[in-house]
Design an enzyme around this catalytic site. Structure first.
Site, PDB file in Angstrom:
ATOM      1  CG  ASP A 144       9.490   8.747  -6.691  1.00 53.05           C
ATOM      2  OD1 ASP A 144      10.225   9.156  -5.751  1.00 53.05           O
ATOM      3  OD2 ASP A 144       8.482   8.199  -6.389  1.00 53.05           O
ATOM      4  CD  GLN A 192      -2.728   1.556   0.996  1.00 49.04           C
ATOM      5  OE1 GLN A 192      -3.686   0.757   1.080  1.00 49.04           O
ATOM      6  NE2 GLN A 192      -3.039   2.609   0.355  1.00 49.04           N
ATOM      7  N   GLY A 193       0.897   1.990  -1.091  1.00 51.61           N
ATOM      8  CA  GLY A 193       1.654   3.383  -1.051  1.00 51.61           C
ATOM      9  C   GLY A 193       0.813   4.501  -1.034  1.00 51.61           C
ATOM     10  CB  ALA A 194       1.637   7.984  -0.695  1.00 51.58           C
ATOM     11  CD  GLU A 195       0.007   9.999  -6.134  1.00 53.19           C
ATOM     12  OE1 GLU A 195      -0.231   9.728  -7.311  1.00 53.19           O
ATOM     13  OE2 GLU A 195      -0.230  11.095  -5.793  1.00 53.19           O
ATOM     14  CB  ALA A 196      -0.407   3.164  -6.584  1.00 50.98           C
ATOM     15  NE  ARG A 197      -5.787   0.932  -1.193  1.00 51.16           N
ATOM     16  CZ  ARG A 197      -6.951   1.762  -1.462  1.00 51.16           C
ATOM     17  NH1 ARG A 197      -7.413   1.484  -2.473  1.00 51.16           N
ATOM     18  NH2 ARG A 197      -7.185   2.578  -0.467  1.00 51.16           N
ATOM     19  CE  LYS A 208       2.330   2.248  -9.283  1.00 52.56           C
ATOM     20  NZ  LYS A 208       3.641   2.989  -9.324  1.00 52.56           N
TER      21      LYS A 208
HETATM   22  N1  LIG Z   1       6.450  -5.649 -10.768  1.00 55.65           N
HETATM   23  C1  LIG Z   1       6.677  -6.008  -9.498  1.00 55.65           C
HETATM   24  N2  LIG Z   1       7.010  -6.999  -9.123  1.00 55.65           N
HETATM   25  C2  LIG Z   1       7.188  -7.368  -7.875  1.00 55.65           C
HETATM   26  N3  LIG Z   1       7.107  -6.140  -6.759  1.00 55.65           N
HETATM   27  C3  LIG Z   1       6.801  -4.789  -7.382  1.00 55.65           C
HETATM   28  C4  LIG Z   1       6.448  -4.810  -8.598  1.00 55.65           C
HETATM   29  N4  LIG Z   1       6.107  -3.241  -8.722  1.00 55.65           N
HETATM   30  C5  LIG Z   1       6.131  -2.902  -7.475  1.00 55.65           C
HETATM   31  N5  LIG Z   1       6.444  -3.741  -6.676  1.00 55.65           N
HETATM   32  C6  LIG Z   1       6.502  -3.562  -5.300  1.00 55.65           C
HETATM   33  O1  LIG Z   1       5.886  -2.510  -4.647  1.00 55.65           O
HETATM   34  C7  LIG Z   1       6.245  -1.500  -4.164  1.00 55.65           C
HETATM   35  C8  LIG Z   1       5.579  -0.279  -4.675  1.00 55.65           C
HETATM   36  O2  LIG Z   1       5.482  -0.208  -6.080  1.00 55.65           O
HETATM   37  P1  LIG Z   1       5.481   1.270  -6.780  1.00 55.65           P
HETATM   38  O3  LIG Z   1       5.335   0.975  -8.234  1.00 55.65           O
HETATM   39  O4  LIG Z   1       7.108   1.635  -6.457  1.00 55.65           O
HETATM   40  O5  LIG Z   1       4.443   2.209  -6.312  1.00 55.65           O
HETATM   41  P2  LIG Z   1       4.336   3.245  -5.383  1.00 55.65           P
HETATM   42  O6  LIG Z   1       4.045   4.417  -6.139  1.00 55.65           O
HETATM   43  O7  LIG Z   1       3.466   3.335  -4.198  1.00 55.65           O
HETATM   44  O8  LIG Z   1       5.956   3.523  -4.484  1.00 55.65           O
HETATM   45  C9  LIG Z   1       7.825  -1.581  -4.732  1.00 55.65           C
HETATM   46  O9  LIG Z   1       8.933  -0.865  -4.119  1.00 55.65           O
HETATM   47  C10 LIG Z   1       7.934  -2.966  -4.680  1.00 55.65           C
HETATM   48  O10 LIG Z   1       8.308  -3.422  -3.494  1.00 55.65           O
HETATM   49 MG   LIG Z   2       7.716   3.455  -5.510  1.00 53.65          MG
END
Ligand SMILES: Nc1ncnc2c1ncn2[C@@H]1O[C@H](COP(=O)(O)OP(=O)(O)O)[C@@H](O)[C@H]1O
Ligand SMILES: [Mg+2]
Length: 240
Positions: A149, A26-31, A45
């Site tokens: 980013d 769970q991030g700030a913008e996306a799940r 995502k």
């Molecule tokens: N394709 C993927 N495969 C495995 N883990 C992923 C993948 N994409 C994202 N993640 C995991 O999810 C986290 C958040 O994804 P991210 O795209 O960076 O979104 P946010 O904008 O919330 O930071 C990443 O730091 C990683 O740990």
């Molecule tokens: Mg990220």
């Protein structure tokens, strides 16, 4: 290791099929949800609604970032930079279905693991990692991709980590620009994230920049801009 933080079954916001998914991050913008796409492990995502934003602006921003993320992933892959494969984009739910990088660690987790391990080849592993980061940034900037980013959480390594290429993710804030200033700011963002996430890594980050310089012919101008951006940052801190 990227393991499910929760086994709660969730449904995708706005998805009428109501298929159940497992929330991974769970991030700030996306799940990030775990799923399957045509028999392959995938993640979804989804940029979720932010109630403090006007709904129209919110939808526009989510659409823009989703579009930018996908466009830049495609551009990276064409340039030989490793990213997850995009399987499907759903503009109605602002979600991207993409390859799940199984058994992966973020570079952040990998560095922490090494710093806590105390093994004899730790330095070697860190230098090899810094070199991967430097060459990957050089390849991105060489084709004018500004990540927007850069942090150690937006880079993944697959097991066995030592042999893995760097896998770049999270391109929602990316842009295409040939300006050295934009590239300098990209490096500055990473420098700040790197040094604040990982103690005693100044030398290691220098290696990242050295390798970047060796592999990108316009690096001189970018590193000059990086120094200017640092000085602006320092002035801002001094003025409070
Ligand atoms: N394709 C993927 N495969 C495995 N883990 C992923 C993948 N994409 C994202 N993640 C995991 O999810 C986290 C958040 O994804 P991210 O795209 O960076 O979104 P946010 O904008 O919330 O930071 C990443 O730091 C990683 O740990
Ligand atoms: Mg990220």
């Amino acid at each position: 290791m990227a393991s499910a933080v929760t086994c709660d079954q969730a449904t995708l916001e706005g998805d009428t099929s109501q298929s159940k998914l497992t929330l991974l991050k769970q991030g700030a913008e996306a799940r990030i949800y775990l799923s399957t796409f045509m028999g392959r492990s995938s993640i979804v995502k989804q940029r979720f609604k932010k109630s403090y934003r006007h709904p129209k602006l919110d939808a526009k921003l989510s659409q823009k970032r989703t579009g930018q993320e996908v466009r830049t992933i495609v551009k990276c892959r064409k340039a030989g930079i490793t990213t997850p494969v995009v399987y499907f984009v759903d503009n109605d739910t602002h979600s991207i279905h993409m390859e799940y990088i199984e058994d992966s660690l973020t570079v952040r987790e990998y560095i922490q693991q090494i710093q806590n391990s105390g093994e004899s080849n730790d330095d070697e592993r860190l230098v090899s990692l810094a070199s991967k980061v430097g060459t990957t940034l050089a390849s991105m900037h060489n084709v004018d991709i500004i990540h927007g980013d850069l942090t150690t959480s937006n880079m993944l390594l697959r097991q066995p980590y030592e042999d893995s290429r760097l896998i770049m993710i999270d391109f929602g804030l990316s842009q295409i620009s040939h300006m050295s200033e934009d590239k300098g700011v990209d490096l500055y963002v990473l420098e700040r994230a790197f040094l604040s996430s990982h103690p005693n890594t100044e030398e290691l980050f220098k290696t990242v920049l050295d390798v970047y310089a060796e592999n990108y012919k316009k690096s001189g101008e970018v590193l000059k801009k990086l120094e200017e951006v640092r000085q602006r940052g320092r002035k801002r801190v001094m003025l409070g």
